[in-house]
Design a protein around this motif. Structure first.
Motif, PDB file in Angstrom:
ATOM      1  N   ARG A 299      -0.852  -2.516  -7.140  1.00 15.72           N
ATOM      2  CA  ARG A 299      -1.568  -1.448  -6.865  1.00 15.72           C
ATOM      3  C   ARG A 299      -2.891  -1.757  -6.143  1.00 15.72           C
ATOM      4  O   ARG A 299      -3.302  -1.493  -5.222  1.00 15.72           O
ATOM      5  CB  ARG A 299      -2.112  -0.374  -7.943  1.00 15.72           C
ATOM      6  CG  ARG A 299      -0.783   0.463  -8.502  1.00 15.72           C
ATOM      7  CD  ARG A 299      -0.450   1.432  -7.499  1.00 15.72           C
ATOM      8  NE  ARG A 299      -1.260   2.349  -7.184  1.00 15.72           N
ATOM      9  CZ  ARG A 299      -1.979   3.434  -7.783  1.00 15.72           C
ATOM     10  NH1 ARG A 299      -1.478   3.709  -8.790  1.00 15.72           N
ATOM     11  NH2 ARG A 299      -3.157   3.996  -7.292  1.00 15.72           N
ATOM     12  N   LEU A 300      -3.568  -2.979  -6.717  1.00 15.21           N
ATOM     13  CA  LEU A 300      -4.597  -3.434  -5.988  1.00 15.21           C
ATOM     14  C   LEU A 300      -4.526  -4.024  -4.963  1.00 15.21           C
ATOM     15  O   LEU A 300      -5.402  -4.142  -4.089  1.00 15.21           O
ATOM     16  CB  LEU A 300      -5.374  -4.341  -7.225  1.00 15.21           C
ATOM     17  CG  LEU A 300      -5.994  -4.023  -8.404  1.00 15.21           C
ATOM     18  CD1 LEU A 300      -6.228  -4.828  -9.662  1.00 15.21           C
ATOM     19  CD2 LEU A 300      -7.097  -2.817  -8.185  1.00 15.21           C
ATOM     20  N   ILE A 301      -3.413  -4.835  -4.696  1.00 14.03           N
ATOM     21  CA  ILE A 301      -3.244  -5.301  -3.432  1.00 14.03           C
ATOM     22  C   ILE A 301      -2.614  -4.327  -2.164  1.00 14.03           C
ATOM     23  O   ILE A 301      -2.301  -4.668  -1.285  1.00 14.03           O
ATOM     24  CB  ILE A 301      -2.333  -6.661  -3.285  1.00 14.03           C
ATOM     25  CG1 ILE A 301      -0.688  -6.005  -3.923  1.00 14.03           C
ATOM     26  CG2 ILE A 301      -2.780  -7.582  -4.265  1.00 14.03           C
ATOM     27  CD1 ILE A 301       0.153  -7.098  -3.540  1.00 14.03           C
ATOM     28  N   GLY A 302      -2.495  -3.043  -2.612  1.00 14.18           N
ATOM     29  CA  GLY A 302      -2.548  -1.995  -1.587  1.00 14.18           C
ATOM     30  C   GLY A 302      -1.168  -1.266  -1.598  1.00 14.18           C
ATOM     31  O   GLY A 302      -0.868  -0.257  -0.924  1.00 14.18           O
ATOM     32  N   LEU A 303      -0.152  -1.524  -2.581  1.00 13.04           N
ATOM     33  CA  LEU A 303       0.989  -0.697  -2.453  1.00 13.04           C
ATOM     34  C   LEU A 303       0.858   0.535  -3.111  1.00 13.04           C
ATOM     35  O   LEU A 303      -0.020   0.823  -3.862  1.00 13.04           O
ATOM     36  CB  LEU A 303       2.214  -1.550  -3.382  1.00 13.04           C
ATOM     37  CG  LEU A 303       2.963  -2.308  -2.654  1.00 13.04           C
ATOM     38  CD1 LEU A 303       2.290  -3.836  -2.218  1.00 13.04           C
ATOM     39  CD2 LEU A 303       3.956  -2.751  -3.482  1.00 13.04           C
ATOM     40  N   ARG A 304       1.441   1.556  -2.409  1.00  8.69           N
ATOM     41  CA  ARG A 304       1.010   2.992  -2.749  1.00  8.69           C
ATOM     42  C   ARG A 304       1.919   3.341  -3.933  1.00  8.69           C
ATOM     43  O   ARG A 304       3.038   2.593  -4.379  1.00  8.69           O
ATOM     44  CB  ARG A 304       1.318   3.898  -1.764  1.00  8.69           C
ATOM     45  CG  ARG A 304       0.115   3.785  -0.644  1.00  8.69           C
ATOM     46  CD  ARG A 304       0.190   4.689   0.240  1.00  8.69           C
ATOM     47  NE  ARG A 304       1.150   4.696   1.296  1.00  8.69           N
ATOM     48  CZ  ARG A 304       1.484   5.443   1.949  1.00  8.69           C
ATOM     49  NH1 ARG A 304       0.765   6.736   2.427  1.00  8.69           N
ATOM     50  NH2 ARG A 304       2.756   5.673   2.745  1.00  8.69           N
TER      51      ARG A 304
END
Lengths: 282, 405
Positions: free
Chosen positions: A188-193
């Motif tokens: 989540r932190l690296i941008g995956l929704r």
């Protein structure tokens, strides 16, 4: 007769012929179970009687052995049976005091040229020969009801097993999700929704459920032979107790796979709803 | 195990309530199925035995060791019954004739009923009187008495004192030429071996014979024998066998043993197979739950060991968790199992010709004890592997590894 005349008769071959050998006992077939339990062999001559006291016994020769048609309704009963020619059976069991006894039978099997006309045939026969009890073998009877009930019972047991398995699966998925909490937080932190992670969870659930279901079917196929052999030995029968058919395998997979996916989604739901920071315990 | 161990184990489980609840629910489901299979394994035997014993007769005498439909009748029944009655080991003998009869209902439709002829001289009866009066030994004038079951009474709208006409059909497929007989309903009775759809009536032997066109002193299908108190059924069976070699006498115990061998053995087999599977399933569930839990708590356990917890103490903690999970699930499984048994019983009772008083699932204290024992054994076995992991945990290496990761 003088000695001279006796010798004359002998010389001309006019001596009385020797007594003919006794007639061979009538042939019968015995069930495999009867042969084994009484230690009989093919060709043996045995005495049978229609009376429990053994009176009026007659001799028969064992001409062959047969495997009785397996009957689930008689499971546990060893079929100690013999097949006689009808005339031999009637002679054996008929009451000598009843002249009609040797002319009566309990039932007559009829094979119709056109089985679809069974009902019409039965109606016609009832009119022509009143007093006969006619029954169509294809019609359902009590034993059919018994197996319908057993089928329902098995279904109910399967349902309980599926519930227990679902709880087990859910517990496993909850633990799996707990283990992967940090991984999900990083994703989540690296941008995956959320949607992307949700699809991944679904895919994982599908793979696990498919693998589990296929393994279950394979296990059932492997156990099928052993299960059948054990119960065939236990009941001394040729009945088949377990048969994994493609339809049953498909039914098992069609129940297991959605349940597996549902369990993975339910277990991951809490994780997916939380924010990335909360997941990372920040 | 001390209270501290239990409290600590409880706190460990409570820290992950979702997991603990799922574990308990899983054990409850598995335990309910196991409990039902234990009830099923002996249910038919227990209820069959109760049915046999219900009338107070403990020996049955018949003409041949064959199924009822293929069995010949006892010839010269009156003489045979008198001889058996005279035995010192025998208290009472009741002769029974079994047949069928046809009765016309109020709607004009005919009904086939199961018709019993019974000795009215005996103190015991092979039925339980529910309402009205029993068959009297002597005539009181008017139509002969008849006791009927509730289903027949409801179908024909009968009350004690009602009259009905029976046409006998007792000679196994051969129509009776006897004229129909008018009966008066003396009372309602429960016949132990009636299936839920059975319509049954019982009359005195003489009236049965008249309805079926039989001689009053003719054959009997069965003798029900009550052994004398203190002598026991085995002695009565021995005495009857010695008296009449041509008759076959069986105590209730022997009939149950025979039933155990052939009758419904399928249910015993399926209960054995399912019990094994459910136990294995429960074992697997608890082992996985505890093993994963222990794996996740390696650092914590190592820290506890470093703080002074003994190896025995942490091992006992794992065992206590297993016992708590299985114990809670096991307790929950009992009401679940009883509810499930009622449902399965209703499914199986749709089988034809199963007496209404016979149960596939019968509760016995021994089933409860076996259930508890098997679950306890499962808890201990399931805890073995995680207990081994905990007992062999290297404290320093684990702590270092946890610090690094």
């Amino acid at each position: 007769m003088s000695i001279l005349s006796a010798l004359f008769l002998f010389a001309t071959g006019a001596v009385p012929p020797p007594a003919p050998p006794p007639p061979d006992p009538p042939a019968i077939l015995v069930s495999r179970q009867l042969l084994a339990s009484e230690h009989l062999a093919l060709g043996d001559v045995i005495a049978l009687s229609g009376d429990p006291k053994g009176s009026r016994a007659r001799e028969f020769r064992i001409a062959g052995v047969y495997e009785p048609v397996p009957d689930p309704a008689r499971l546990g009963m060893v079929p100690l049976e013999a097949r006689l020619h009808l005339s031999d059976l009637l002679a054996l069991i008929a009451d000598p005091a009843d002249p009609a006894a040797s002319e009566s039978v309990r039932s007559i099997g009829v094979k119709l040229v056109s089985p679809a006309e069974a009902s019409a045939f039965m109606r016609d026969l009832t009119v022509r020969v009143p007093g006969l009890l006619l029954r169509e073998l294809a019609a359902s009877d009590d034993s059919d009801v018994t197996f319908v009930v057993l089928d329902r019972f098995h279904l109910a047991i399967s349902l309980v097993t599926v519930i227990a398995s679902s709880i087990f699966l859910l517990a496993l998925m909850v633990m799996l999700v707990d283990e992967r909490r940090d991984t999900v937080a990083v994703l989540r932190l690296i941008g995956l929704r959320r949607r992307r992670i949700f699809i991944q969870v679904l895919a994982e659930g599908l793979v696990i459920a498919l693998a589990g279901a296929l393994f279950g079917v394979l296990l059932a196929v492997v156990l099928e032979g052993g299960f059948n052999r054990f119960f065939q030995w236990r009941y001394d029968t040729a009945l088949v107790f377990v048969r994994v058919t493609p339809a049953i395998a498909a039914r098992a997979v069609s129940v297991a796979v959605p349940l597996g996916i549902l369990a993975s989604v339910a277990a991951s739901w809490g994780l997916l709803r939380r924010g990335a920071m909360a997941l990372a315990r920040r | 195990m001390s209270a501290k161990v239990w409290a600590f184990a409880l706190r460990s489980l409570a820290r992950q309530p979702g997991r603990a609840i799922l574990g308990i629910l899983g054990v409850a489901a598995v335990g309910a199925l196991l409990f039902d299979m234990l009830l099923l394994s002996r249910g038919l035997l227990v209820s069959f035995r109760a049915l046999l014993d219900s009338a107070g007769f403990d020996v049955r005498v018949m003409a041949a060791d064959a199924p009822a439909l293929a069995r010949p009748r006892i010839a010269e029944a009156e003489t045979a019954a008198a001889a058996i009655r005279a035995l010192p080991d025998v208290d009472e003998v009741a002769s029974l004739r079994l047949g069928n009869a046809i009765v016309t209902g109020p709607d004009g439709g005919t009904h086939d009923i199961f018709f019993i002829g019974a000795d009215a001289q005996t103190r015991r009866r092979p039925w339980i009187l529910l309402e009205g009066r029993d068959l009297g030994a002597s005539d009181t004038g008017g139509p002969p008495p008849l006791v009927v079951n509730r289903r027949l009474a409801t179908t024909l709208r009968l009350r004690p004192g009602s009259e009905l006409t029976l046409r006998g059909d007792c000679a196994r497929g051969v129509a009776s030429a006897a004229p129909p007989v008018r009966f008066r309903v003396a009372g309602f009775a429960a016949f132990p071996f009636d299936d839920p759809k059975a319509m049954t009536a019982a009359a005195r032997l003489a009236d049965f014979g008249r309805t079926c066109g039989l001689d009053e002193k003719s054959d009997a299908d069965l003798f029900l024998v009550a052994s004398r108190e203190g002598r026991g059924p085995e002695a009565a069976v021995r005495a009857i066998r010695a008296l009449r070699l041509d008759l076959h006498a069986f105590s209730n115990e022997e009939i149950v043993a025979r039933f155990q061998q052939v009758g419904f053995s399928y249910f015993r087999q399926i209960s054995a197979v399912l019990s094994t599977i459910t136990l294995f399933f429960g074992f697997l569930l608890i082992t996985v739950l505890l093993t994963v839990s222990v794996n996740q708590r390696f650092a914590e356990i190592a820290a506890l060991r470093a703080l002074g917890f003994t190896r025995r103490r942490v091992v006992l903690d794992v065992l206590a968790q297993a016992v708590l999970l299985v114990g809670a699930g096991g307790v929950l499984s009992l009401p679940l199992g009883l509810a499930l048994a009622r449902w399965l019983e209703s499914i199986l009772h749709a089988m034809p010709e199963i007496p209404a008083a016979m149960h596939f699932f019968a509760f016995e204290p021994r089933a409860l004890a076996t259930h508890a024992l098997l679950l306890a054994l499962t808890a201990v076995l399931a805890a073995l592997y995680p207990m081994r992991l905990v007992s062999r945990l290297p404290i320093a290496a684990t702590l270092r590894s946890e610090m690094v990761t």
